[in-house]
Design a protein around this motif. Sequence first.
Motif, PDB file in Angstrom:
ATOM      1  N   UNK A 131     -38.741 -47.016  49.049  1.00 53.39           N
ATOM      2  CA  UNK A 131     -37.622 -47.406  48.187  1.00 53.39           C
ATOM      3  C   UNK A 131     -38.126 -47.887  46.830  1.00 53.39           C
ATOM      4  N   UNK A 132     -39.111 -48.781  46.833  1.00 57.45           N
ATOM      5  CA  UNK A 132     -39.604 -49.361  45.586  1.00 57.45           C
ATOM      6  C   UNK A 132     -40.385 -48.363  44.750  1.00 57.45           C
ATOM      7  N   UNK A 133     -40.800 -47.262  45.353  1.00 58.35           N
ATOM      8  CA  UNK A 133     -41.564 -46.249  44.621  1.00 58.35           C
ATOM      9  C   UNK A 133     -40.739 -45.591  43.516  1.00 58.35           C
ATOM     10  N   UNK A 134     -39.432 -45.758  43.542  1.00 58.28           N
ATOM     11  CA  UNK A 134     -38.582 -45.222  42.478  1.00 58.28           C
ATOM     12  C   UNK A 134     -38.614 -46.176  41.288  1.00 58.28           C
ATOM     13  N   UNK A 135     -39.812 -46.425  40.806  1.00 61.75           N
ATOM     14  CA  UNK A 135     -40.060 -47.406  39.762  1.00 61.75           C
ATOM     15  C   UNK A 135     -40.194 -46.722  38.420  1.00 61.75           C
ATOM     16  N   UNK A 136     -39.393 -47.139  37.461  1.00 63.32           N
ATOM     17  CA  UNK A 136     -39.520 -46.661  36.086  1.00 63.32           C
ATOM     18  C   UNK A 136     -40.488 -47.588  35.371  1.00 63.32           C
ATOM     19  N   UNK A 137     -41.689 -47.098  35.118  1.00 64.67           N
ATOM     20  CA  UNK A 137     -42.716 -47.942  34.524  1.00 64.67           C
ATOM     21  C   UNK A 137     -42.491 -48.084  33.028  1.00 64.67           C
ATOM     22  N   UNK A 138     -42.285 -49.317  32.584  1.00 65.76           N
ATOM     23  CA  UNK A 138     -42.081 -49.593  31.169  1.00 65.76           C
ATOM     24  C   UNK A 138     -43.030 -50.693  30.744  1.00 65.76           C
ATOM     25  N   UNK A 139     -43.955 -50.368  29.850  1.00 67.10           N
ATOM     26  CA  UNK A 139     -44.894 -51.361  29.349  1.00 67.10           C
ATOM     27  C   UNK A 139     -44.209 -52.251  28.317  1.00 67.10           C
ATOM     28  N   UNK A 140     -44.811 -53.409  28.048  1.00 64.50           N
ATOM     29  CA  UNK A 140     -44.272 -54.349  27.072  1.00 64.50           C
ATOM     30  C   UNK A 140     -45.363 -54.716  26.064  1.00 64.50           C
ATOM     31  N   UNK A 141     -44.999 -54.683  24.794  1.00 66.85           N
ATOM     32  CA  UNK A 141     -45.877 -55.192  23.744  1.00 66.85           C
ATOM     33  C   UNK A 141     -45.249 -56.485  23.217  1.00 66.85           C
ATOM     34  N   UNK A 142     -45.872 -57.607  23.494  1.00 67.23           N
ATOM     35  CA  UNK A 142     -45.299 -58.887  23.108  1.00 67.23           C
ATOM     36  C   UNK A 142     -45.314 -59.071  21.597  1.00 67.23           C
ATOM     37  N   UNK A 143     -44.232 -59.631  21.091  1.00 70.34           N
ATOM     38  CA  UNK A 143     -44.089 -59.963  19.683  1.00 70.34           C
ATOM     39  C   UNK A 143     -43.734 -61.447  19.609  1.00 70.34           C
ATOM     40  N   UNK A 144     -44.585 -62.236  18.957  1.00 72.74           N
ATOM     41  CA  UNK A 144     -44.353 -63.676  18.879  1.00 72.74           C
ATOM     42  C   UNK A 144     -43.007 -64.043  18.282  1.00 72.74           C
ATOM     43  N   UNK A 168     -48.086 -65.365  51.640  1.00 70.00           N
ATOM     44  CA  UNK A 168     -47.102 -64.325  51.946  1.00 70.00           C
ATOM     45  C   UNK A 168     -45.976 -64.336  50.923  1.00 70.00           C
ATOM     46  N   UNK A 169     -45.475 -65.533  50.605  1.00 73.45           N
ATOM     47  CA  UNK A 169     -44.370 -65.662  49.672  1.00 73.45           C
ATOM     48  C   UNK A 169     -44.788 -65.275  48.252  1.00 73.45           C
ATOM     49  N   UNK A 170     -46.015 -65.606  47.890  1.00 76.18           N
ATOM     50  CA  UNK A 170     -46.526 -65.225  46.566  1.00 76.18           C
ATOM     51  C   UNK A 170     -46.585 -63.710  46.426  1.00 76.18           C
ATOM     52  N   UNK A 171     -47.176 -63.064  47.401  1.00 75.58           N
ATOM     53  CA  UNK A 171     -47.328 -61.611  47.340  1.00 75.58           C
ATOM     54  C   UNK A 171     -45.973 -60.909  47.360  1.00 75.58           C
ATOM     55  N   UNK A 172     -45.090 -61.338  48.244  1.00 78.06           N
ATOM     56  CA  UNK A 172     -43.791 -60.687  48.359  1.00 78.06           C
ATOM     57  C   UNK A 172     -42.961 -60.863  47.093  1.00 78.06           C
ATOM     58  N   UNK A 173     -42.950 -62.073  46.549  1.00 82.09           N
ATOM     59  CA  UNK A 173     -42.143 -62.333  45.360  1.00 82.09           C
ATOM     60  C   UNK A 173     -42.662 -61.557  44.156  1.00 82.09           C
ATOM     61  N   UNK A 174     -43.974 -61.535  43.975  1.00 75.98           N
ATOM     62  CA  UNK A 174     -44.547 -60.798  42.851  1.00 75.98           C
ATOM     63  C   UNK A 174     -44.317 -59.300  42.997  1.00 75.98           C
ATOM     64  N   UNK A 175     -44.377 -58.819  44.217  1.00 72.75           N
ATOM     65  CA  UNK A 175     -44.098 -57.402  44.482  1.00 72.75           C
ATOM     66  C   UNK A 175     -42.669 -57.057  44.074  1.00 72.75           C
ATOM     67  N   UNK A 176     -41.714 -57.896  44.481  1.00 78.16           N
ATOM     68  CA  UNK A 176     -40.318 -57.626  44.154  1.00 78.16           C
ATOM     69  C   UNK A 176     -40.067 -57.747  42.653  1.00 78.16           C
ATOM     70  N   UNK A 177     -40.685 -58.730  42.011  1.00 84.07           N
ATOM     71  CA  UNK A 177     -40.534 -58.867  40.560  1.00 84.07           C
ATOM     72  C   UNK A 177     -41.071 -57.632  39.859  1.00 84.07           C
ATOM     73  N   UNK A 178     -42.241 -57.174  40.273  1.00 86.76           N
ATOM     74  CA  UNK A 178     -42.875 -56.026  39.621  1.00 86.76           C
ATOM     75  C   UNK A 178     -42.093 -54.741  39.809  1.00 86.76           C
ATOM     76  N   UNK A 179     -41.466 -54.585  40.961  1.00 88.68           N
ATOM     77  CA  UNK A 179     -40.780 -53.327  41.247  1.00 88.68           C
ATOM     78  C   UNK A 179     -39.314 -53.322  40.830  1.00 88.68           C
ATOM     79  N   UNK A 180     -38.736 -54.507  40.562  1.00 93.63           N
ATOM     80  CA  UNK A 180     -37.299 -54.543  40.291  1.00 93.63           C
ATOM     81  C   UNK A 180     -36.864 -55.390  39.092  1.00 93.63           C
ATOM     82  N   UNK A 181     -37.694 -56.320  38.621  1.00 89.47           N
ATOM     83  CA  UNK A 181     -37.195 -57.272  37.634  1.00 89.47           C
ATOM     84  C   UNK A 181     -38.036 -57.431  36.373  1.00 89.47           C
ATOM     85  N   UNK A 182     -39.296 -57.035  36.389  1.00 91.52           N
ATOM     86  CA  UNK A 182     -40.114 -57.262  35.207  1.00 91.52           C
ATOM     87  C   UNK A 182     -41.514 -56.726  35.379  1.00 91.52           C
TER      88      UNK A 182
END
Length: 213
Positions: free
Chosen positions: A6-19, A175-189
């Motif tokens: 399911x998470x493999x349907x990831x649209x990869x978008x890089x970010x260039x930070x601007x202060x 477990x919670x660290x890995x799971x949360x970061x995984x979900x953030x990376x695949x769905x939120x940021x």
Amino acid sequence: MSLDVFSAHLEQQDIRLDGKRSALIVIDMINEFCKPGGKMVLPGYESLVGPQLSLVEAARAAGAPVIWVHDAHRPGMRHEREWAKRTPHGLENTWATEIIEDLGARPDDIHVTKRRYSAFFQTDLDLTLKDMQLDQLVICGVVTNICVRSTVHDAFFNGYEVVVPADACAATGPREQESSLYDIATHFGIVSDTQSVVAAFSKGATLTNMIAA
């Protein structure tokens, strides 16, 4: 880390930070959660101080505001919603809700008080960011799977680009660290690390989601 189907349907978008477009938001690095004598201390907060100090320095150098979020609760509420699930904690205007001294928070930084897990929920954070015309957020702090994650969700829902440096956050367990970061990376940021975010602030380097590595 391999992606599930399911998470493999990831649209990869890089970010260039601007202060001029970005802010560093530090979630709940308060005495109550970090220091001896606090009512809900997360073991190992010390490992976050170095990375967070690097992020603060880089953000300030880039002209990006540093926003400190304080979990603070009023006494005498008939039904304090967080306390329905958690030990009463973080009484406002006490030592418990102050940012730990290790991080050097300044009075002229932006300070936001929240009474729920998300720093956006019925606070003026969204209004403040919009008034400053900021739409890129680097979010770190404690704890990853509760207040950090809730804030990341709401940032995404409100249209912000979100970056989470994994080594500047801590969860209630591995477990919670890995799971949360995984979900953030695949769905939120984008999930990155402090070294990469510092380079993005200082050199305009592009941030790529670590989940794709």
